[in-house]
Scaffold this active site. Structure first.
Site, PDB file in Angstrom:
ATOM      1  N   ASP A 135     -10.989  -4.680  11.985  1.00 57.68           N
ATOM      2  CA  ASP A 135     -11.152  -6.103  12.278  1.00 57.68           C
ATOM      3  C   ASP A 135     -12.381  -6.357  13.154  1.00 57.68           C
ATOM      4  O   ASP A 135     -13.191  -7.243  12.867  1.00 57.68           O
ATOM      5  CB  ASP A 135      -9.882  -6.663  12.933  1.00 57.68           C
ATOM      6  CG  ASP A 135      -9.327  -5.729  13.999  1.00 57.68           C
ATOM      7  OD1 ASP A 135     -10.019  -4.759  14.373  1.00 57.68           O
ATOM      8  OD2 ASP A 135      -8.199  -5.960  14.473  1.00 57.68           O
ATOM      9  N   ASP A 151       0.815  -1.213   0.000  1.00 56.64           N
ATOM     10  CA  ASP A 151       0.000   0.000   0.000  1.00 56.64           C
ATOM     11  C   ASP A 151       0.848   1.262   0.000  1.00 56.64           C
ATOM     12  O   ASP A 151       0.295   2.370  -0.002  1.00 56.64           O
ATOM     13  CB  ASP A 151      -0.936   0.001   1.213  1.00 56.64           C
ATOM     14  CG  ASP A 151      -2.320   0.519   0.864  1.00 56.64           C
ATOM     15  OD1 ASP A 151      -2.735   0.348  -0.303  1.00 56.64           O
ATOM     16  OD2 ASP A 151      -2.977   1.094   1.734  1.00 56.64           O
TER      17      ASP A 151
END
Length: 1084
Positions: free
Chosen positions: A784, A399
């Protein structure tokens, strides 16, 4: 595709597709063989062949596809007629006679005419042989699909599109409401489709298709068959030897078949001798806590009313916080897996593996904070995992678009050609070379090959040379040239600007894209860097993971996904098989969204000063969650069902659809009879959805069969609706229908690379459900927790898998400042969820989230708020010592009993918790200490930062946790002092309590012996605070020339006390002077 072909970069919006470092090599696509065989429209198994090699046909009138077991069951326990045309089934050769067969003219197999058990066993064997023949024919038809661009072969190969992977998700033939899930083969439009005449005035369930009762009867019949096989094996064992009559196989083979049908995992309950006392003490503690709070509220301290009121408010909050934390641990469980049964069922020696494909995701951002050598070790451990190579694909998400990561991955791919065969030949653990060669154990244990020592030394030398090459790349990347980075062929690196660059994909390894030194294939290794442009919201890690979901679906489309951080390597090469024991379970796998493994860490100091291992959470809380609806998702080391990430609902049994215990207690159960309410349940299944938007398709509402395909085609969702959900990629949308993974049969291989670039473009997610209902959910830096919560709210369950050898190991920040910044990010994410629409306090009450699981999620998002009462409570002892007041009035003996019982219950609960969990007292105490340290620092800052971010729009930057390894000696980072504002609140609490102790002792000295009694109560609370902050104090003082911190603390305390004593005694002043001064007073 060949791995040496080069990298592909491009932008969908700009209509660009650039091939970098391309070596021309023409390779035409290979035609796929036609798919032969049929699927049973009742159970989803292969119809199979007869003894003569012909396809088994149950009904001679309409040829409706039904397998032999379903045919036998319908004749014995059903209505003895075809589900489609309602014609009575005729008896086939080898089938036992049933009532009504007397009218049939043909009579064969007279010896088994009334021996139903034997005939059933024979039918069972015939069915298994048919399935084997069919599966072998399917394997022979496997053919790789090369990935092409402009007629040119590109780097790596796309997995084989075999009939096993050519399964299409349908909803009611193929996309209407139903209750059954199975894999449908690709249907050639040139082949005639059996037409079924359906009376629209009748209920479709009356035809037997999709009927819950029918499915339950079929499953019950199969269970009876398995029991009969066990009984036959037992009778054979009692005999004198020889084969079982009519079986054609010996008892060992029958036992192997029986073992293959056993469950691949089991729940190991906590012994009642440990769990029952634990629950009793919890209930007693709750009662004692109620009486204690009742006493505290009804007995105020009038001369210290503000201090008393503050303490009572804090104690009530702590009580609520304890309830949220304690009751989700009410029913903890352990689990065991049986890898040998998994192998017997799906991975037999000498046969092609039937294990489902898995795509493994590795995420990285900044190679300077996440060293490339650490990422390389993680990738090497994935490539050498103990799993069929054609079933594993590794995707590395960069990224930060760093050329350093790309070049390090290229070096890793070359080294893997030597490392992977070495690991598999000698079966070494772990398979990350850095950690394997660091092991201080006898590496010759259990090694019997004479060449091992020589090969190990050679491999260690190869790895050291590999490290030198990686270190050279890191040194080169420290300063970026003014013109930007340039690739080896002179091409400018497309990602020179990390905030404005095209999407990039490079397949380093594939089927034919690079063999290892032994000439064997290697798993696929794919480098991915998604497109980034100014003005687009990229959503950090969650956005990167969603890009990986899409690109992997286009290229390989594994049925399951496993994500790890770049510093979490595979410590157990069988970790994927451990997860498959749950995911591929015929019953459990249909409703399991993910399998979570515990996090284990390397490089932690011996005493784990800052509770980096987090043992209490992973070994106590997560086991408790597993006994409810499953553990929460912790961001790494987790194997996902791809269908759950797509927003589908699980396949729930009627037991799962029962109301929760609260609804049952108020309105009773839905189940009122054997079948009286089934139609109601069937109709309401599609309505049992969560508050989230209705999923695209409902796995429990997928109907089997292709009959009436043309008539029901109107039930297909429009292309526009699919694009609104998934984005404008027909290839990706087609991949979402593949429940068992694999590339859709209609996919044109020549368009895959272009489509892969398209799905990672920065504008692809605009006006879609990505990040809202699909994939990793946006809205929090701790994506998450939010992602797992959405899945649980839909009714999915999760599994906590703790193999004896830890599946994954990673690194953790051992420096105090880094650790506090990590905890700050976690707490900030919880605050963001609390202030969002997905807050567990009010979200998903129409879903399938269990009440105790809701408590667990509420606890994960409200715990930062505990920092406010905690820091107030930690300063109370100091104020009491400074003002000579106390928060508790003088109490009677009866009232003191509640205080004593409360402390006893607290310690007893902890001891019993440690007993059933196996956690050590030291780990528990470190956790308690860091709870206070984090609560008075990072959690407090998270509350205010979260409020500023959500209410005022002031964003805080996400800081990547450093994964650097020790270079200055063991645990050198532990003693490094890094100033941060997070250190101010706990430091203040420490100083205030130390000053309070000195002031309290000095006052007691001045007041005489009668003041020492009340002083001890105040000192107890002050010392309790200092004891919990002791690790923080050690980190604050640093190494201090290796002088023990406790020596420094006690030196300061004793020096202050003795100084006050010296002033009080004042030996150099005469008695008369002291008397005069004492009588003079303030107005002298």
């Amino acid at each position: 595709m060949e791995a040496s072909a080069g990298m592909v970069a491009g932008s969908h919006k700009r209509n660009e597709l650039v091939r970098i470092r391309h070596d021309s090599s023409d390779s035409g696509s290979k035609p796929l063989k036609n798919l032969n065989g049929q699927i049973c429209q009742i159970c989803g198994d292969t119809v199979g062949l007869t003894a003569t090699g012909d396809v088994f046909v149950a009904c001679n009138e309409c040829a409706f596809p039904v397998c032999r077991p379903c045919y036998e069951y319908e004749r014995k326990d059903g209505n003895q007629s075809c589900p489609q045309c309602k014609t009575r089934y005729k008896r086939h050769r080898g089938s036992p006679r049933v009532e009504g067969d007397e009218d049939e003219v043909d009579s064969d197999d007279i010896e088994n005419e009334f021996n139903y058990a034997q005939g059933k066993a024979k039918a069972r064997r015939q069915w298994e042989e048919d399935a084997d023949l069919s599966s072998s024919s399917r394997r022979e038809s496997q053919q790789p699909i090369p990935l092409l661009t402009n007629g040119q072969t590109m780097s790596g190969e796309i997995p084989c599109a075999t009939p096993d992977t050519q399964s299409v998700r349908t909803t009611s033939g193929p996309l209407g409401p139903s209750e059954k899930v199975h894999s449908l083969p690709y249907i050639d439009p040139r082949q005639p489709v059996p037409v079924r005449i359906v009376d629209p005035s009748k209920d479709l369930n009356s035809y037997g298709l999709g009927n819950v009762d029918w499915k339950e009867r079929v499953e019950g019949w199969k269970l009876k068959q398995e029991k009969n096989m066990v009984q036959m094996t037992g009778r054979y064992a009692e005999g004198k030897g020889g084969d079982v009559e009519g079986t054609g196989s010996n008892g060992e083979e029958l036992q192997m078949v029986d073992d293959a049908r056993q469950p691949m995992s089991r729940v190991v309950p906590i012994p009642s001798s440990q769990l029952t006392p634990y629950r009793v003490v919890i209930v007693l503690r709750l009662i004692i806590l109620g009486f204690f709070l009742q006493y505290r509220v009804t007995h105020p301290v009038k001369d210290a009313y503000p201090l008393w009121l503050t303490s009572v408010i804090c104690e009530i909050w702590f009580a609520l916080s304890w309830i949220l934390d304690q009751f989700p641990k009410w029913s903890p469980v352990n689990r065991e897996t049986y890898l040998e049964r998994l192998a017997l069922r799906y991975d037999r020696d000498g046969e092609p593996s039937q294990l489902d494909p898995v795509d493994v995701f590795v995420s990285t951002v900044d190679p300077l904070k996440e060293p490339p050598l650490v990422t390389a070790n993680t990738v090497l451990s994935i490539l050498s995992v103990d799993y069929p190579v054609d079933k594993v694909s590794c995707y590395v998400s960069d990224d930060g678009s760093a050329m350093l990561t790309f070049e390090a991955l290229s070096e890793t791919a070359e080294f893997a050609k030597k490392w992977v065969p070495f690991c598999k030949k000698h079966n070494i653990e772990p398979r990350a070379p850095e950690f394997y060669f660091q092991q201080k154990i006898d590496y010759l244990k259990d090694k019997i090959q004479p060449s091992f020592v020589k090969e190990r030394r050679a491999m260690k030398r190869e790895y050291e040379e590999f490290k030198v090459r990686i270190n050279a790349l890191v040194a080169k990347a420290q300063k970026m040239p003014e013109e930007g980075w340039t690739m080896q062929d002179g091409t400018p690196w497309p990602g020179n600007n990390p905030r404005d660059h095209p999407g990039m994909i490079q397949v380093f390894l594939g089927h034919s894209g690079g063999l290892d030194t032994d000439g064997n294939e290697l798993p696929r290794l794919v480098y991915v860097s998604r497109e980034k442009r100014p003005g687009f919201q990229h959503h950090k890690k969650a956005g990167a993971m969603n890009a990986l979901i899409r690109v992997s679906a286009v290229l390989t489309n594994g049925a399951y996904l496993l994500n790890v951080d770049c510093d979490h390597y595979f410590n157990n090469s069988k970790a994927l098989k451990e997860a498959m024991c749950f995911m591929m379970d015929p019953v459990l796998g249909k409703k399991t969204c993910y399998v979570q493994f515990p996090q284990r860490f390397d490089g932690i100091d011996l005493h784990d000063r800052y509770a980096n291992r987090n043992i209490v959470f992973f070994d106590i809380n997560m086991k408790g969650h597993d006994g409810i609806q499953g553990p929460v998702y912790v961001g790494t080391g987790c194997c996902f069902n791809r269908q759950a990430l797509y927003g589908y609902d699980p396949v729930l049994t009627e037991e799962d659809l029962e109301p929760n215990i609260i609804v049952k207690s108020c309105w009773g159960s839905r189940k009122k009879g054997k079948g009286g309410n089934k139609k109601y349940i069937d109709k309401k299944r599609a309505m049992n959805r969560t508050e989230s938007t209705v999923p695209i398709f409902n796995m429990e509402d997928i109907e089997e069969g292709v009959e009436g395909y043309d008539d029901e085609r109107s039930l297909l969702m429009s292309q526009k609706s699919l694009e609104k959900r998934f984005g404008q990629s027909p290839v990706f949308i087609a991949a979402t229908f593949m429940e068992q993974g694999g590339i859709p049969p209609s996919t044109n291989p020549a368009t895959l690379l272009k489509e892969a670039i398209h799905v990672i473009s920065c504008g692809y997610e605009d006006k879609t459900e990505w990040g809202k209902e699909i994939g990793w959910i946006y809205g929090s830096v701790t994506e998450d927790i939010l992602t797992g919560f959405k899945m649980h709210a839909r009714g999915w369950i999760s599994i906590y898998c703790m193999p004896p050898r830890p599946a994954f190991k990673g690194s953790a920040p051992i420096n105090l400042s880094d650790r506090l910044n990590q905890v700050l990010r976690w707490a900030l994410g919880s605050i963001e969820i609390f202030l969002s629409r997905h807050c567990p306090l009010w979200y998903g009450y129409n879903g399938r989230l269990k009440p105790l699981m809701r408590l667990a999620y509420i606890n994960t998002i409200v715990y930062p708020f505990t920092s406010i009462p905690l820091i107030a409570y930690c300063t109370l002892p100091a104020f009491c010592l400074l003002t000579n007041k106390f928060i508790i009035p003088e109490i009677s003996n009866f009232a003191s009993m509640w205080f004593i019982l409360l402390f006893v219950s607290i310690f007893t609960t902890s001891i019993l918790e440690l007993r059933w969990s196996g956690v050590s007292i030291e780990d528990w105490w470190r956790n308690e200490q860091f709870w206070v340290i984090g609560g008075t620092s990072a959690h407090l800052f998270a509350v205010f930062q979260g409020l500023l971010k959500v209410l005022a729009g002031i964003d805080t930057n996400f800081t990547v946790t450093s994964k650097a390894s020790d270079e200055d000696g063991d645990f050198a980072e532990l003693y490094v002092f890094k100033w941060t504002s997070l250190l101010i609140p706990p430091t203040t609490v420490l100083i205030v309590n130390l000053v309070g102790i000195v002031a309290g002792v000095s006052y007691a000295i001045n007041s005489g012996y009668q003041s020492w009694g009340p002083l001890f109560g105040k000192l107890f609370f002050a010392i309790w605070v200092i004891a919990h902050l002791y690790p923080f104090l050690k980190g604050l003082l640093g190494r201090q020339n290796r002088t023990p911190t406790i020596v420094i603390v006690w030196s300061v305390l004793l020096a202050s006390i003795f100084s006050l004593l010296w002033v009080r005694i004042d030996p150099f002043t005469s008695g008369s002077s002291r008397l005069t001064n004492g009588q003079c007073g303030i107005n002298c």
